[in-house]
Motif scaffolding. Sequence first.
Motif, mmCIF file in Angstrom:
data_model
loop_
_atom_site.group_PDB
_atom_site.id
_atom_site.type_symbol
_atom_site.label_atom_id
_atom_site.label_comp_id
_atom_site.label_asym_id
_atom_site.label_seq_id
_atom_site.Cartn_x
_atom_site.Cartn_y
_atom_site.Cartn_z
ATOM 1 N N LEU A 82 0.960 -1.103 -0.007
ATOM 2 C CA LEU A 82 0.176 -0.060 -0.007
ATOM 3 C C LEU A 82 0.932 1.351 -0.022
ATOM 4 N N LEU A 83 0.288 2.520 -0.315
ATOM 5 C CA LEU A 83 1.131 3.566 -0.359
ATOM 6 C C LEU A 83 1.784 4.158 0.775
ATOM 7 N N ASP A 84 1.061 3.818 2.064
ATOM 8 C CA ASP A 84 1.639 3.983 3.098
ATOM 9 C C ASP A 84 2.901 3.339 3.660
ATOM 10 N N ASN A 112 -9.910 -2.333 -3.102
ATOM 11 C CA ASN A 112 -9.303 -1.263 -2.668
ATOM 12 C C ASN A 112 -9.477 -0.417 -3.792
ATOM 13 N N SER A 153 -6.013 3.777 -6.757
ATOM 14 C CA SER A 153 -5.076 4.886 -6.518
ATOM 15 C C SER A 153 -3.971 4.499 -5.265
ATOM 16 N N ASN A 154 -4.381 3.520 -4.560
ATOM 17 C CA ASN A 154 -3.658 3.243 -3.410
ATOM 18 C C ASN A 154 -2.566 1.924 -3.860
ATOM 19 N N CYS A 204 -13.702 1.063 1.330
ATOM 20 C CA CYS A 204 -12.392 2.017 0.981
ATOM 21 C C CYS A 204 -12.321 3.211 1.636
ATOM 22 N N ASP A 241 -8.607 5.255 2.470
ATOM 23 C CA ASP A 241 -7.679 4.673 1.619
ATOM 24 C C ASP A 241 -7.024 3.132 2.057
ATOM 25 N N CYS A 251 -7.460 -0.911 2.595
ATOM 26 C CA CYS A 251 -7.689 -2.036 1.770
ATOM 27 C C CYS A 251 -8.473 -2.916 2.585
#
Length: 327
Positions: free
Chosen positions: A88-90, A104, A107-108, A155, A158, A160
């Motif tokens: 994931l983006l984090d 999800n 964009s993530n 979602c 953001d 999942c």
Amino acid sequence: MQGIDIFQDHEFLNRVSLVEKFDNNDYRTIYKMDCNNGLGIMTVYKVFTGIELIYYEFEVASCLCDLPTYDNIIEINHCKEGREECKLLDGSFLYMGEGDLSINMMSNHADTIGFPLKHYKGISVVIYMDEIVNEVPKILKDINIDIYNLKEKFCTHDKCFVMRAKDKIEHIFSELYSVPESVQKAYFKLKVLELLVFLSITDESQEEEKEYYSKEQVERIKEIKKFITKNSQHRYTIEELAKMYCISPTGLKTYFKGIYGTSIATYVKEYRIKNAAISLRQTKNSIADVALSVGYESQSKFAAAFKKIIGISPLEYRKKCLEDILL
């Protein structure tokens, strides 16, 4: 109105040479993903306006899927075989095993998809929300499916959402992996609608808490996996490995199973047997020598382990491989 299609984005297709489109019409597009040290096939079907059904097959540890990032695109994934690593983006990691379903926002997603078992087969349903809002398929109106409500439900912030394998998911997806071409268009529509209805009545709060892993945890477990496969003839204990890599025995067992879907002992046993199968196919070494090469001093124990994992004895396996070559 013509909507955005992430797989037809011209900048993407011009920028990423690893994706080759080799079959295309108004309904189906097949992509060949030339990943490092492996191969992936992605077959995309346009089921409704704004909804695509995608089949994935990968034989590789990871693949760069540097797709353009757009907002308001929902991705619903089902894993049939293997295991998928979702970064994931984090920076956190989440893992899907056989029978699991995830939801999800596109964009993530991260640039690279991982497959810890170097094998993956699955299906995705991709929903282009903005396109649907501008041209809602009549059938979605008739059955009162609110796509934006699905986004808010699964979602928000953001996150999942992952639903672990259960009979209801299996019922929806199992037959999608063997649909006769003559009925594909109608059947895909029915199954996508069934999935959307199922999700609309699912109580997400009743699902179990998901296991997220940090980059540090994932990297350490992958180092351990690399070490034990490189030294697969030696039987290391959990305590020995935990001490070597400065991790608690409980953490080691928990994280390894979360990432690879099985215990260290089972993973190593399957790794040895798969290497033995390669030797039986590619060499003329005796079965006793093959057994020794993968850490089995007892030929009977090797034969029992081989049959349990492969399904037939080492002798039967070698004979079958020879027959296949002659054919």
